[in-house]
Write a protein that holds these residues in place. Structure first.
Motif, PDB file in Angstrom:
ATOM      1  N   CYS A   7       0.699  -1.205  -0.135  1.00  0.00           N
ATOM      2  CA  CYS A   7      -0.036  -0.172   0.023  1.00  0.00           C
ATOM      3  C   CYS A   7       0.947   1.264   0.154  1.00  0.00           C
ATOM      4  O   CYS A   7       2.034   1.142   0.410  1.00  0.00           O
ATOM      5  CB  CYS A   7      -1.039   0.103   1.228  1.00  0.00           C
ATOM      6  SG  CYS A   7      -0.121  -0.006   2.877  1.00  0.00           S
ATOM      7  N   ASN A   8       0.140   2.276  -0.173  1.00  0.00           N
ATOM      8  CA  ASN A   8       0.764   3.802  -0.246  1.00  0.00           C
ATOM      9  C   ASN A   8       1.957   3.809  -1.229  1.00  0.00           C
ATOM     10  O   ASN A   8       3.011   4.155  -1.000  1.00  0.00           O
ATOM     11  CB  ASN A   8       1.077   4.077   0.961  1.00  0.00           C
ATOM     12  CG  ASN A   8       0.051   4.735   2.151  1.00  0.00           C
ATOM     13  OD1 ASN A   8      -0.758   5.071   1.821  1.00  0.00           O
ATOM     14  ND2 ASN A   8       0.093   4.107   3.084  1.00  0.00           N
ATOM     15  N   LEU A  20      -3.527  -5.829  -3.916  1.00  0.00           N
ATOM     16  CA  LEU A  20      -3.912  -6.979  -3.052  1.00  0.00           C
ATOM     17  C   LEU A  20      -3.199  -8.295  -3.943  1.00  0.00           C
ATOM     18  O   LEU A  20      -3.664  -8.668  -5.039  1.00  0.00           O
ATOM     19  CB  LEU A  20      -5.273  -7.209  -2.682  1.00  0.00           C
ATOM     20  CG  LEU A  20      -5.673  -8.534  -1.992  1.00  0.00           C
ATOM     21  CD1 LEU A  20      -4.991  -8.875  -0.507  1.00  0.00           C
ATOM     22  CD2 LEU A  20      -7.223  -8.511  -1.679  1.00  0.00           C
ATOM     23  N   MET A  21      -2.600  -9.259  -3.280  1.00  0.00           N
ATOM     24  CA  MET A  21      -2.227 -10.603  -3.748  1.00  0.00           C
ATOM     25  C   MET A  21      -2.678 -11.781  -2.960  1.00  0.00           C
ATOM     26  O   MET A  21      -2.324 -11.601  -1.824  1.00  0.00           O
ATOM     27  CB  MET A  21      -0.709 -10.583  -4.121  1.00  0.00           C
ATOM     28  CG  MET A  21      -0.183  -9.534  -4.829  1.00  0.00           C
ATOM     29  SD  MET A  21       1.767  -9.127  -4.895  1.00  0.00           S
ATOM     30  CE  MET A  21       1.592  -8.076  -3.617  1.00  0.00           C
ATOM     31  N   GLU A  22      -3.381 -12.740  -3.399  1.00  0.00           N
ATOM     32  CA  GLU A  22      -4.004 -13.772  -2.658  1.00  0.00           C
ATOM     33  C   GLU A  22      -3.324 -15.150  -3.438  1.00  0.00           C
ATOM     34  O   GLU A  22      -3.872 -15.298  -4.577  1.00  0.00           O
ATOM     35  CB  GLU A  22      -5.543 -13.900  -2.618  1.00  0.00           C
ATOM     36  CG  GLU A  22      -6.079 -12.520  -1.796  1.00  0.00           C
ATOM     37  CD  GLU A  22      -7.496 -12.522  -1.887  1.00  0.00           C
ATOM     38  OE1 GLU A  22      -7.989 -12.434  -0.624  1.00  0.00           O
ATOM     39  OE2 GLU A  22      -8.022 -12.274  -2.949  1.00  0.00           O
ATOM     40  N   LYS A  28      -6.761  -7.508  -6.441  1.00  0.00           N
ATOM     41  CA  LYS A  28      -7.497  -6.256  -6.309  1.00  0.00           C
ATOM     42  C   LYS A  28      -6.529  -5.281  -6.379  1.00  0.00           C
ATOM     43  O   LYS A  28      -5.429  -5.418  -5.785  1.00  0.00           O
ATOM     44  CB  LYS A  28      -8.278  -6.253  -5.081  1.00  0.00           C
ATOM     45  CG  LYS A  28      -9.048  -5.220  -5.100  1.00  0.00           C
ATOM     46  CD  LYS A  28     -10.274  -5.312  -4.035  1.00  0.00           C
ATOM     47  CE  LYS A  28     -11.395  -4.217  -4.238  1.00  0.00           C
ATOM     48  NZ  LYS A  28     -12.457  -4.238  -2.937  1.00  0.00           N
ATOM     49  N   LEU A  29      -6.837  -4.052  -7.023  1.00  0.00           N
ATOM     50  CA  LEU A  29      -6.280  -3.053  -7.065  1.00  0.00           C
ATOM     51  C   LEU A  29      -7.073  -1.871  -6.521  1.00  0.00           C
ATOM     52  O   LEU A  29      -8.311  -1.805  -6.863  1.00  0.00           O
ATOM     53  CB  LEU A  29      -5.631  -2.517  -8.407  1.00  0.00           C
ATOM     54  CG  LEU A  29      -4.550  -3.323  -8.999  1.00  0.00           C
ATOM     55  CD1 LEU A  29      -4.522  -2.945 -10.469  1.00  0.00           C
ATOM     56  CD2 LEU A  29      -3.182  -3.076  -8.480  1.00  0.00           C
ATOM     57  N   ALA A  30      -6.614  -1.168  -5.396  1.00  0.00           N
ATOM     58  CA  ALA A  30      -7.822  -0.314  -4.816  1.00  0.00           C
ATOM     59  C   ALA A  30      -6.902   0.685  -4.111  1.00  0.00           C
ATOM     60  O   ALA A  30      -5.587   1.001  -4.210  1.00  0.00           O
ATOM     61  CB  ALA A  30      -8.637  -1.017  -3.799  1.00  0.00           C
ATOM     62  N   GLY A  31      -7.440   1.593  -3.192  1.00  0.00           N
ATOM     63  CA  GLY A  31      -6.875   2.639  -2.101  1.00  0.00           C
ATOM     64  C   GLY A  31      -6.443   1.937  -0.928  1.00  0.00           C
ATOM     65  O   GLY A  31      -6.806   0.972  -0.692  1.00  0.00           O
TER      66      GLY A  31
END
Length: 524
Positions: A7-8, A20-22, A28-31
């Motif tokens: 993040c950031n 996010l990697m699972e 997911k790409l997000a804030g």
């Protein structure tokens, strides 16, 4: 389920600042506010650092690089006296009297005086030990009398595709293989150790995938190399994805490989069979790259072709029959002529198999046009500019020099990916990007045809999306559904001065959603 959030960040190709990697896949790409609050997730705050897809070295020798890291390092040697001193020190540190002293990395063009030590001088410091010292390019070797005796080389020895200077203890091209055959053979555990060491170092440079030519690089047979990779992959110890660029000593050995059921695409997410690899000539530095005209500084030399047309075509046809592409090391323009002539006989319109040319150095305009018409994959090494810019016009006349290393021309017309050819050079991606962008040596003293400079975005793509296409891997982008391979850099290289890019620092390397290198520069 494993979950990792970065993040950031300033993330390449997206306006979001967190990923996010699972279970090893980007989901997911997000804030940052949304993803940093996910339960059961490891969160890494990179505090505004730049995040790129993991770097891809599209052509190197991973196993040989691990061997190099474990043996005598001859990079940054600047005189024959210094070279002899390193050998002498290695001999003094060796406890077994008859063990080999094996080293690599010298380049006499970087010596204060471009003169190699004599056989007598090498014998004088080596004692009872066989000594084999490979030039940085891998196409020339210095040996002492003990090594030649162990390899069965004497004044009458002749080896097809190779040259032996018995009086001075210098071997070229296929003659080097006689010494490799005599060297101690690495066993399975040694091969695995070298691979792990090499991958660890690659991760330090932000590399998460590579195309690697390993079957003939260290004396280990191809079955041992396959077993080593298979075990490391099964044990989940791979920290670099590998596409094997398969080199064989003969059509018969290649046929035995195919009979075992191997072909391009066989493997898993961490190790997979790639193309057939042919080494068709030597190197510019060793004067063994096959040229259409004599070298400017050696009027009686035109280099060496390592295949005749018949054997080359047999290998290419055999590969195509089993849906394997062929990629060819061809540095001199005479070698490029031979490769293009034979690839035309197996290449289908559009090049669906993905045949290619490795190195793309000494080229004429007519050859570049043929490469474009055939849509060949081009595997370049911008790192070579450091060593080759100072010597290019001493090797070939200006007309050919001005159309050689045509990186921008190729990048804009065919899939062109970048790599290091390690251990020929260090797999330092940021240095490679700077060299591709400036076309000047790191000290700025030498340059080559500046019209072929890549932009920073193009150079980054040559190590990411273009490399993924060359290796046929589902990586090279930061997008949902892609593998979780990322590199965190201290600074976005596009914001740096062109001559500062090589100093950009790799802070973190992530492969398959797992941290594989951490420079300890981040608050965790």
């Amino acid at each position: 389920m494993s979950r990792l959030v970065v993040c950031n960040a300033r993330i390449e190709g997206t306006s979001f600042d967190s990923v996010l990697m699972e279970d090893g896949v980007i989901t997911k790409l997000a804030g940052s506010r949304e993803l940093s609050a996910l339960p059961d997730a490891e969160v890494i705050d990179v505090h505004g650092a730049y995040v790129s897809p993991g770097f891809i070295d599209s052509h190197m020798h991973l196993l040989e690089y691990g061997q190099f890291l474990s043996q005598l390092n001859l990079f940054n040697v600047h005189s024959r006296e210094a070279l002899l001193a390193r050998v002498e020190a290695a001999v003094k540190n060796e406890t077994s009297e008859d063990s080999w002293i094996i080293g690599r990395g010298f380049n006499e063009e970087q010596f204060d005086v471009a003169e190699l030590p004599s056989l007598e001088a090498l014998n004088a410091v080596s004692g009872k030990h066989p000594v084999a010292l490979t030039r940085a390019c891998g196409h020339q070797m210095l040996v002492n009398s003990k090594a030649m005796a162990a390899a069965g080389i004497d004044g009458d020895t002749m080896i097809a595709g190779g040259t032996i200077d018995f009086q001075n203890g210098r071997l070229y091209e296929n003659a080097i293989n006689a010494v490799h055959d005599a060297e101690p053979k690495p066993d399975l555990n040694q091969v695995k150790e070298w691979l792990l060491k090499a991958m660890k170092q690659m991760n330090r440079y932000g590399v998460t995938a590579c195309g690697s030519d390993d079957f003939m690089s260290t004396g280990a047979d191809w079955k041992t190399v396959m077993d080593a990779y298979s075990q490391l992959s099964y044990q989940q110890r791979m920290t670099v994805r590998v596409s094997q660029q398969c080199e064989f000593e003969s059509p018969e050995s290649f046929a035995s490989f195919l009979d075992e059921g191997y072909s391009t695409g066989i493997g898993d997410d961490f190790f997979v069979i790639g193309p057939l690899k042919l080494v068709c000539d030597g190197s510019l530095g060793a004067h063994t790259a096959a040229m259409s005209e004599p070298y400017r500084d050696k009027k009686d030399e035109k280099g060496i072709l390592l295949y005749d047309d018949e054997e080359m075509l047999v290998l290419m046809k055999l590969a195509a029959q089993f849906n394997m592409p062929t990629i060819c090391h061809a540095i001199g323009d005479r070698a490029v002529d031979q490769v293009l002539k034979n690839l035309k006989k197996v290449n289908l319109p559009g090049n669906p198999l993905g045949h290619g040319l490795v190195h793309c150095q000494i080229m004429r305009p007519d050859q570049i046009k043929q490469i474009q018409e055939m849509n060949l994959n081009c595997y370049i090494q911008s790192a070579f500019i450091e060593d080759d810019a100072p010597i290019l016009e001493s090797r070939v006349e200006k007309t050919r020099a001005d159309t050689s290393y045509p990186y921008a021309t190729l990048f804009h017309s065919v899939n062109t990916s970048n790599g290091s050819d390690a251990p020929v050079t260090e797999p330092d991606v940021m240095k490679g990007i700077q060299l591709a962008v400036t076309r000047k040596t790191m000290d700025g003293k030498s340059a080559m045809n500046l019209k072929e400079c890549l932009t920073v975005n193009e150079a980054l793509a040559s190590y990411t999306s273009r490399g993924a296409k060359a290796l046929q891997m589902d990586i090279g982008e930061i997008a949902v559904g892609k593998k979780g391979d990322l590199v965190v850099l201290e600074t976005d290289p596009r914001t740096l001065g062109k001559t500062e890019i090589g100093q950009d620092k790799v802070l973190l390397t992530i492969m398959n959603g797992e941290v594989v290198y951490d420079a300890n520069a981040l608050e965790r």
